[in-house]
Every structure is written in C-alpha cells, then in structure tokens.
Design a protein around this motif. Structure first.
Motif, PDB file in Angstrom:
ATOM      1  N   GLU A 121       0.838  -1.207   0.000  1.00 40.06           N
ATOM      2  CA  GLU A 121       0.000   0.000   0.000  1.00 40.06           C
ATOM      3  C   GLU A 121       0.874   1.259   0.000  1.00 40.06           C
ATOM      4  O   GLU A 121       0.574   2.230  -0.701  1.00 40.06           O
ATOM      5  CB  GLU A 121      -0.934   0.001   1.212  1.00 40.06           C
ATOM      6  CG  GLU A 121      -1.794   1.237   1.330  1.00 40.06           C
ATOM      7  CD  GLU A 121      -2.755   1.476   0.176  1.00 40.06           C
ATOM      8  OE1 GLU A 121      -3.251   2.606   0.047  1.00 40.06           O
ATOM      9  OE2 GLU A 121      -3.025   0.542  -0.614  1.00 40.06           O
ATOM     10  N   VAL A 122       1.954   1.254   0.753  1.00 41.80           N
ATOM     11  CA  VAL A 122       2.872   2.399   0.766  1.00 41.80           C
ATOM     12  C   VAL A 122       3.533   2.537  -0.604  1.00 41.80           C
ATOM     13  O   VAL A 122       3.627   3.637  -1.159  1.00 41.80           O
ATOM     14  CB  VAL A 122       3.931   2.232   1.877  1.00 41.80           C
ATOM     15  CG1 VAL A 122       4.993   3.319   1.798  1.00 41.80           C
ATOM     16  CG2 VAL A 122       3.258   2.233   3.247  1.00 41.80           C
TER      17      VAL A 122
ATOM     18  N   ALA B 197       4.098   5.491  -5.687  1.00 39.10           N
ATOM     19  CA  ALA B 197       4.060   5.468  -7.152  1.00 39.10           C
ATOM     20  C   ALA B 197       3.011   6.443  -7.677  1.00 39.10           C
ATOM     21  O   ALA B 197       3.250   7.165  -8.660  1.00 39.10           O
ATOM     22  CB  ALA B 197       3.770   4.054  -7.646  1.00 39.10           C
ATOM     23  N   TRP B 198       1.869   6.471  -7.046  1.00 43.84           N
ATOM     24  CA  TRP B 198       0.795   7.394  -7.450  1.00 43.84           C
ATOM     25  C   TRP B 198       1.266   8.846  -7.314  1.00 43.84           C
ATOM     26  O   TRP B 198       1.038   9.670  -8.197  1.00 43.84           O
ATOM     27  CB  TRP B 198      -0.455   7.144  -6.606  1.00 43.84           C
ATOM     28  CG  TRP B 198      -1.622   7.977  -7.010  1.00 43.84           C
ATOM     29  CD1 TRP B 198      -2.175   9.007  -6.315  1.00 43.84           C
ATOM     30  CD2 TRP B 198      -2.391   7.876  -8.213  1.00 43.84           C
ATOM     31  NE1 TRP B 198      -3.217   9.549  -7.004  1.00 43.84           N
ATOM     32  CE2 TRP B 198      -3.377   8.869  -8.177  1.00 43.84           C
ATOM     33  CE3 TRP B 198      -2.324   7.035  -9.315  1.00 43.84           C
ATOM     34  CZ2 TRP B 198      -4.288   9.050  -9.197  1.00 43.84           C
ATOM     35  CZ3 TRP B 198      -3.245   7.214 -10.336  1.00 43.84           C
ATOM     36  CH2 TRP B 198      -4.211   8.205 -10.268  1.00 43.84           C
TER      37      TRP B 198
ATOM     38  N   VAL C 135       4.423  10.030  -7.353  1.00 50.18           N
ATOM     39  CA  VAL C 135       5.437  10.332  -8.368  1.00 50.18           C
ATOM     40  C   VAL C 135       4.782  10.502  -9.736  1.00 50.18           C
ATOM     41  O   VAL C 135       5.105  11.432 -10.485  1.00 50.18           O
ATOM     42  CB  VAL C 135       6.532   9.234  -8.393  1.00 50.18           C
ATOM     43  CG1 VAL C 135       7.443   9.394  -9.592  1.00 50.18           C
ATOM     44  CG2 VAL C 135       7.319   9.256  -7.099  1.00 50.18           C
ATOM     45  N   TYR C 136       3.861   9.617 -10.065  1.00 50.17           N
ATOM     46  CA  TYR C 136       3.161   9.697 -11.356  1.00 50.17           C
ATOM     47  C   TYR C 136       2.471  11.050 -11.503  1.00 50.17           C
ATOM     48  O   TYR C 136       2.604  11.722 -12.523  1.00 50.17           O
ATOM     49  CB  TYR C 136       2.145   8.560 -11.459  1.00 50.17           C
ATOM     50  CG  TYR C 136       1.289   8.607 -12.700  1.00 50.17           C
ATOM     51  CD1 TYR C 136       1.738   8.063 -13.893  1.00 50.17           C
ATOM     52  CD2 TYR C 136       0.030   9.194 -12.680  1.00 50.17           C
ATOM     53  CE1 TYR C 136       0.963   8.108 -15.041  1.00 50.17           C
ATOM     54  CE2 TYR C 136      -0.759   9.243 -13.824  1.00 50.17           C
ATOM     55  CZ  TYR C 136      -0.283   8.699 -15.000  1.00 50.17           C
ATOM     56  OH  TYR C 136      -1.059   8.760 -16.121  1.00 50.17           O
ATOM     57  N   ASN C 137       1.742  11.451 -10.499  1.00 50.13           N
ATOM     58  CA  ASN C 137       0.961  12.689 -10.598  1.00 50.13           C
ATOM     59  C   ASN C 137       1.783  13.944 -10.393  1.00 50.13           C
ATOM     60  O   ASN C 137       1.432  15.001 -10.913  1.00 50.13           O
ATOM     61  CB  ASN C 137      -0.197  12.653  -9.602  1.00 50.13           C
ATOM     62  CG  ASN C 137      -1.292  11.750 -10.091  1.00 50.13           C
ATOM     63  OD1 ASN C 137      -1.937  12.043 -11.081  1.00 50.13           O
ATOM     64  ND2 ASN C 137      -1.470  10.625  -9.433  1.00 50.13           N
ATOM     65  N   ARG C 138       2.870  13.853  -9.665  1.00 46.03           N
ATOM     66  CA  ARG C 138       3.662  15.036  -9.349  1.00 46.03           C
ATOM     67  C   ARG C 138       4.752  15.326 -10.377  1.00 46.03           C
ATOM     68  O   ARG C 138       5.029  16.468 -10.692  1.00 46.03           O
ATOM     69  CB  ARG C 138       4.296  14.847  -7.968  1.00 46.03           C
ATOM     70  CG  ARG C 138       5.210  15.936  -7.538  1.00 46.03           C
ATOM     71  CD  ARG C 138       4.435  17.063  -6.891  1.00 46.03           C
ATOM     72  NE  ARG C 138       5.350  17.904  -6.147  1.00 46.03           N
ATOM     73  CZ  ARG C 138       5.583  19.169  -6.477  1.00 46.03           C
ATOM     74  NH1 ARG C 138       4.958  19.719  -7.475  1.00 46.03           N
ATOM     75  NH2 ARG C 138       6.417  19.883  -5.775  1.00 46.03           N
ATOM     76  N   TYR C 139       5.374  14.279 -10.915  1.00 46.27           N
ATOM     77  CA  TYR C 139       6.590  14.484 -11.700  1.00 46.27           C
ATOM     78  C   TYR C 139       6.490  14.155 -13.184  1.00 46.27           C
ATOM     79  O   TYR C 139       7.317  14.635 -13.959  1.00 46.27           O
ATOM     80  CB  TYR C 139       7.749  13.699 -11.083  1.00 46.27           C
ATOM     81  CG  TYR C 139       8.113  14.246  -9.721  1.00 46.27           C
ATOM     82  CD1 TYR C 139       8.719  15.487  -9.595  1.00 46.27           C
ATOM     83  CD2 TYR C 139       7.820  13.534  -8.569  1.00 46.27           C
ATOM     84  CE1 TYR C 139       9.042  16.009  -8.355  1.00 46.27           C
ATOM     85  CE2 TYR C 139       8.140  14.053  -7.318  1.00 46.27           C
ATOM     86  CZ  TYR C 139       8.746  15.287  -7.216  1.00 46.27           C
ATOM     87  OH  TYR C 139       9.054  15.795  -5.993  1.00 46.27           O
ATOM     88  N   LEU C 140       5.550  13.343 -13.583  1.00 42.83           N
ATOM     89  CA  LEU C 140       5.452  13.057 -15.023  1.00 42.83           C
ATOM     90  C   LEU C 140       4.833  14.246 -15.747  1.00 42.83           C
ATOM     91  O   LEU C 140       3.811  14.782 -15.318  1.00 42.83           O
ATOM     92  CB  LEU C 140       4.594  11.822 -15.281  1.00 42.83           C
ATOM     93  CG  LEU C 140       5.255  10.473 -15.130  1.00 42.83           C
ATOM     94  CD1 LEU C 140       4.284   9.368 -15.543  1.00 42.83           C
ATOM     95  CD2 LEU C 140       6.521  10.349 -15.932  1.00 42.83           C
TER      96      LEU C 140
END
Length: 66
Positions: A5-6, A11-12, A14-19
C-alpha cells in the motif's frame, strides 16, 4: 520490505507530481481504449503496466523527463 500500500501510494504521488502532462496523456491514450471496452476482470493488468512503462522509458531515453 515496504508494504504494498505504501509502495502504491508513492508510485501514485510520483506519477501525478513528476510526469509531464504529455507523457500522462500518451499513457491515457494508449490504455483508455482497452480499459473502456473490456471488463476489469478481463484486463491484463501486467500488460497495461508494461505499455505504460514503455511510454515512460521512451521519454526517459530521450531525456525529456530529466
């Protein structure tokens, strides 16, 4: 070991913040048509992840994300 879960939440983030938006849009364009027409239990989640990773890797290979 990091709890799954962590790991998922990181991952969620990083996906939303950096991609970049264009990478996320490319992923959505690739995955959404398949996801719309298939029932969730019929989807091959591993294959969907592979497709997304390929798109991300292409952009990293081009150094567009760095």
């Amino acid at each position: 070991m990091i709890p799954s879960e962590v790991d998922r939440r990181l991952a969620w983030y990083v996906y939303n913040r950096y991609l970049p938006v264009k990478v996320k849009e490319e992923i959505i364009d690739k995955l959404l048509p398949v996801c719309i027409w298939e029932d969730e239990e019929d989807l091959d989640h591993d294959e969907l992840v592979r497709w997304a990773v390929e798109i991300i890797d292409e952009h990293f290979d081009d150094r567009e994300l760095l």
